[in-house]
Scaffold this motif. Structure first.
Motif, PDB file in Angstrom:
ATOM      1  N   GLU A  65      88.854 -17.518  77.851  1.00 43.25           N
ATOM      2  CA  GLU A  65      89.176 -16.256  78.528  1.00 43.25           C
ATOM      3  C   GLU A  65      88.949 -15.071  77.597  1.00 43.25           C
ATOM      4  N   GLU A  66      89.345 -15.230  76.342  1.00 49.07           N
ATOM      5  CA  GLU A  66      89.151 -14.154  75.366  1.00 49.07           C
ATOM      6  C   GLU A  66      87.661 -13.907  75.114  1.00 49.07           C
ATOM      7  N   ILE A  67      86.899 -14.993  75.040  1.00 46.05           N
ATOM      8  CA  ILE A  67      85.459 -14.868  74.814  1.00 46.05           C
ATOM      9  C   ILE A  67      84.798 -14.123  75.965  1.00 46.05           C
ATOM     10  N   VAL A  68      85.169 -14.474  77.199  1.00 48.57           N
ATOM     11  CA  VAL A  68      84.574 -13.831  78.369  1.00 48.57           C
ATOM     12  C   VAL A  68      84.884 -12.338  78.377  1.00 48.57           C
ATOM     13  N   LYS A  69      86.119 -11.976  78.024  1.00 49.69           N
ATOM     14  CA  LYS A  69      86.486 -10.560  77.986  1.00 49.69           C
ATOM     15  C   LYS A  69      85.653  -9.814  76.944  1.00 49.69           C
ATOM     16  N   LYS A  70      85.550 -10.386  75.738  1.00 54.11           N
ATOM     17  CA  LYS A  70      84.764  -9.742  74.689  1.00 54.11           C
ATOM     18  C   LYS A  70      83.292  -9.677  75.060  1.00 54.11           C
ATOM     19  N   LEU A  71      82.798 -10.754  75.681  1.00 52.89           N
ATOM     20  CA  LEU A  71      81.401 -10.793  76.093  1.00 52.89           C
ATOM     21  C   LEU A  71      81.130  -9.736  77.162  1.00 52.89           C
ATOM     22  N   SER A  72      82.074  -9.569  78.088  1.00 56.88           N
ATOM     23  CA  SER A  72      81.935  -8.554  79.125  1.00 56.88           C
ATOM     24  C   SER A  72      81.826  -7.164  78.511  1.00 56.88           C
ATOM     25  N   ASP A  73      82.699  -6.864  77.557  1.00 62.54           N
ATOM     26  CA  ASP A  73      82.661  -5.557  76.877  1.00 62.54           C
ATOM     27  C   ASP A  73      81.349  -5.372  76.131  1.00 62.54           C
ATOM     28  N   TYR A  74      80.908  -6.417  75.452  1.00 68.85           N
ATOM     29  CA  TYR A  74      79.675  -6.361  74.656  1.00 68.85           C
ATOM     30  C   TYR A  74      78.453  -6.096  75.540  1.00 68.85           C
ATOM     31  N   LEU A  75      78.328  -6.865  76.621  1.00 67.83           N
ATOM     32  CA  LEU A  75      77.165  -6.722  77.498  1.00 67.83           C
ATOM     33  C   LEU A  75      77.200  -5.401  78.257  1.00 67.83           C
ATOM     34  N   THR A  76      78.382  -4.947  78.623  1.00 66.17           N
ATOM     35  CA  THR A  76      78.504  -3.665  79.323  1.00 66.17           C
ATOM     36  C   THR A  76      78.080  -2.525  78.415  1.00 66.17           C
ATOM     37  N   ASP A  77      78.459  -2.592  77.142  1.00 65.54           N
ATOM     38  CA  ASP A  77      78.031  -1.555  76.187  1.00 65.54           C
ATOM     39  C   ASP A  77      76.516  -1.537  76.040  1.00 65.54           C
ATOM     40  N   LEU A  78      75.910  -2.715  76.061  1.00 63.49           N
ATOM     41  CA  LEU A  78      74.454  -2.804  75.882  1.00 63.49           C
ATOM     42  C   LEU A  78      73.664  -2.451  77.141  1.00 63.49           C
ATOM     43  N   TYR A  79      74.138  -2.957  78.295  1.00 66.84           N
ATOM     44  CA  TYR A  79      73.317  -2.884  79.510  1.00 66.84           C
ATOM     45  C   TYR A  79      73.967  -2.167  80.685  1.00 66.84           C
ATOM     46  N   GLY A  80      75.184  -1.681  80.520  1.00 72.02           N
ATOM     47  CA  GLY A  80      75.826  -0.961  81.610  1.00 72.02           C
ATOM     48  C   GLY A  80      76.486  -1.896  82.607  1.00 72.02           C
ATOM     49  N   LEU A  88      80.959 -12.428  85.313  1.00 71.75           N
ATOM     50  CA  LEU A  88      80.617 -13.510  84.389  1.00 71.75           C
ATOM     51  C   LEU A  88      81.210 -14.832  84.854  1.00 71.75           C
ATOM     52  N   TYR A  89      82.444 -14.805  85.339  1.00 75.58           N
ATOM     53  CA  TYR A  89      83.041 -16.026  85.882  1.00 75.58           C
ATOM     54  C   TYR A  89      82.287 -16.492  87.128  1.00 75.58           C
ATOM     55  N   GLN A  90      81.762 -15.532  87.890  1.00 75.89           N
ATOM     56  CA  GLN A  90      80.981 -15.881  89.077  1.00 75.89           C
ATOM     57  C   GLN A  90      79.686 -16.578  88.676  1.00 75.89           C
ATOM     58  N   PHE A  91      79.068 -16.141  87.564  1.00 73.01           N
ATOM     59  CA  PHE A  91      77.858 -16.802  87.070  1.00 73.01           C
ATOM     60  C   PHE A  91      78.168 -18.252  86.674  1.00 73.01           C
ATOM     61  N   VAL A  92      79.340 -18.448  86.059  1.00 75.81           N
ATOM     62  CA  VAL A  92      79.745 -19.805  85.682  1.00 75.81           C
ATOM     63  C   VAL A  92      79.923 -20.671  86.925  1.00 75.81           C
ATOM     64  N   GLN A  93      80.576 -20.109  87.928  1.00 75.69           N
ATOM     65  CA  GLN A  93      80.768 -20.833  89.187  1.00 75.69           C
ATOM     66  C   GLN A  93      79.423 -21.171  89.823  1.00 75.69           C
ATOM     67  N   PHE A  94      78.484 -20.235  89.762  1.00 79.66           N
ATOM     68  CA  PHE A  94      77.143 -20.455  90.295  1.00 79.66           C
ATOM     69  C   PHE A  94      76.471 -21.636  89.601  1.00 79.66           C
ATOM     70  N   TYR A  95      76.536 -21.664  88.281  1.00 80.02           N
ATOM     71  CA  TYR A  95      75.945 -22.774  87.529  1.00 80.02           C
ATOM     72  C   TYR A  95      76.590 -24.106  87.896  1.00 80.02           C
ATOM     73  N   LYS A  96      77.916 -24.097  88.037  1.00 82.83           N
ATOM     74  CA  LYS A  96      78.625 -25.350  88.312  1.00 82.83           C
ATOM     75  C   LYS A  96      78.373 -25.862  89.731  1.00 82.83           C
ATOM     76  N   LEU A  97      78.234 -24.948  90.692  1.00 84.18           N
ATOM     77  CA  LEU A  97      77.992 -25.369  92.071  1.00 84.18           C
ATOM     78  C   LEU A  97      76.528 -25.723  92.324  1.00 84.18           C
ATOM     79  N   PHE A  98      75.621 -25.144  91.530  1.00 89.23           N
ATOM     80  CA  PHE A  98      74.188 -25.410  91.694  1.00 89.23           C
ATOM     81  C   PHE A  98      73.581 -25.826  90.346  1.00 89.23           C
TER      82      PHE A  98
END
Length: 353
Positions: A65-80, A88-98
């Motif tokens: 959970e901490e990693i996802v939060k930090k990753l979210s902040d990092y990617l948002t700073d880089l790419y908006g 990001l959690y939705q992407f994980v769910q996407f990978y797991k379901l497909f």
């Protein structure tokens, strides 16, 4: 018209009008497919990489959970926009379901977009989800058509119906206007985020709404009374779709956010429910210690009765109730301003014509 190594090969049929139309349609379709595949692949790969960080155990779950939060902040700073924790959690769910999407025939689909898959993630029943995916591919459903069919329990109604053709015919009739919208893909804010482009909010409002909202922003600011402008057409993404709050202010006297939504038709229960969602989301995501509950204001531009509705959705003191009635514009002020701007807009349109 064909494609060879990614290059569109145009035919000369002797009819320049038909040929030029085919060139535009085919190249547009090719660009659409390319963005579809790239977006789906990016989100799947991000989901896979984040999932690889996850390990069993309570401590690892907290770490994840901490990693996802930090990753979210990092990617948002880089790419908006586009890389919130929920995304990001939705992407994980996407990978797991497909998990085999790029190793199976369905992964080669040139029809389904990320928005389609995002709709499919909301379907918990695997049989129903697979059926919706197959039908969306076969019938070339737009993402909005898929959303409508999932929301209306189309799959389950078909199973229960003895006259399936009637259910199918009704669905096609209702979704025909949606299916005819060739610009749906480029209107999608998710595409703009993926390409790193600014969103075009004109796609989300009529010219009349835009004119009224512009003047309301100025009108409310000129009232004084502690208003600070926060945002216009603020994008809110939920698992039900994308929404836009017309105007957002913060009042430093009331110490609360004010959300304003304009409707060009008579107010409905759906409008109140939507504002309820906006207010609750703002209270959860934006409100800080010391802030009072968020206020939602729905304006209806086509009736003088019940022109303004205040939606105080959480309990507050009598003192705050009195304050917000004092510092917010009255129904009469808002009604007069909206009618005045409608008249100005009509006169401007007549001048243009």
């Amino acid at each position: 018209m064909k494609q060879h190594k990614g290059i569109v090969i145009a035919d000369n049929t002797g009819d320049i009008f038909r040929d030029t139309q085919n060139i535009i349609e085919q190249t547009r379709s090719y660009a659409y497919q390319a963005v579809n595949v790239a977006m789906v692949q990016r989100n799947w790969l991000l989901g896979k990489r984040i999932a690889d960080e996850e390990l069993n155990g309570e401590d690892r779950a907290k770490y994840g959970e901490e990693i996802v939060k930090k990753l979210s902040d990092y990617l948002t700073d880089l790419y908006g926009k586009g890389f919130t924790k929920s995304n990001l959690y939705q992407f994980v769910q996407f990978y797991k379901l497909f998990p085999e999407i790029f190793h199976a025939a369905s992964g080669k689909s040139q029809i389904l977009s990320w928005t389609h898959y995002r709709e499919l993630l909301a379907v918990s029943d695997k049989k129903a989800r697979d059926w919706y995916m197959q039908e969306a591919e076969k019938e070339m459903w737009s993402a909005r058509t898929l959303h409508r069919n999932i929301s209306s329990q189309y799959y389950h109604r078909l199973l229960q119906s003895q006259t399936k053709s009637a259910v199918v015919d009704e669905m096609k009739e209702i979704t025909a206007p949606i299916q005819a919208d060739k610009l749906e893909f480029i209107k999608n804010p998710v595409v703009a985020e993926f390409l790193g482009l600014a969103q075009n909010t004109k796609f989300t409002e009529t010219e009349l709404e835009s004119a009224i909202i512009s003047h309301l922003q100025k009108f409310i600011m000129e009232l004084g009374k502690g208003y600070a402008f926060v945002a216009r057409q603020q994008h809110i993404r939920t698992d039900m779709g994308d929404f836009y709050i017309d105007l957002v202010f913060y009042n430093y006297i009331l110490k609360c956010f004010l959300l304003v939504d304009l409707k060009t038709e008579q107010i409905s229960h759906q409008d109140v429910g939507q504002m309820d969602m906006y207010v609750r989301m703002y209270d959860e995501l934006k409100r800080t210690d010391g802030d009072n509950p968020t206020i939602g204001l729905i304006l209806c531009s086509q009736t003088s009765e019940d022109m303004a509705r205040y939606s105080m959705l959480k309990e507050s003191s009598r003192l705050f109730q009195a304050k917000y009635l004092t510092f917010l514009p009255t129904k009469e002020e808002l009604a007069n301003e909206i009618e005045r701007q409608k008249m100005i807009f009509r006169l401007e349109q007549q001048t243009i014509e």
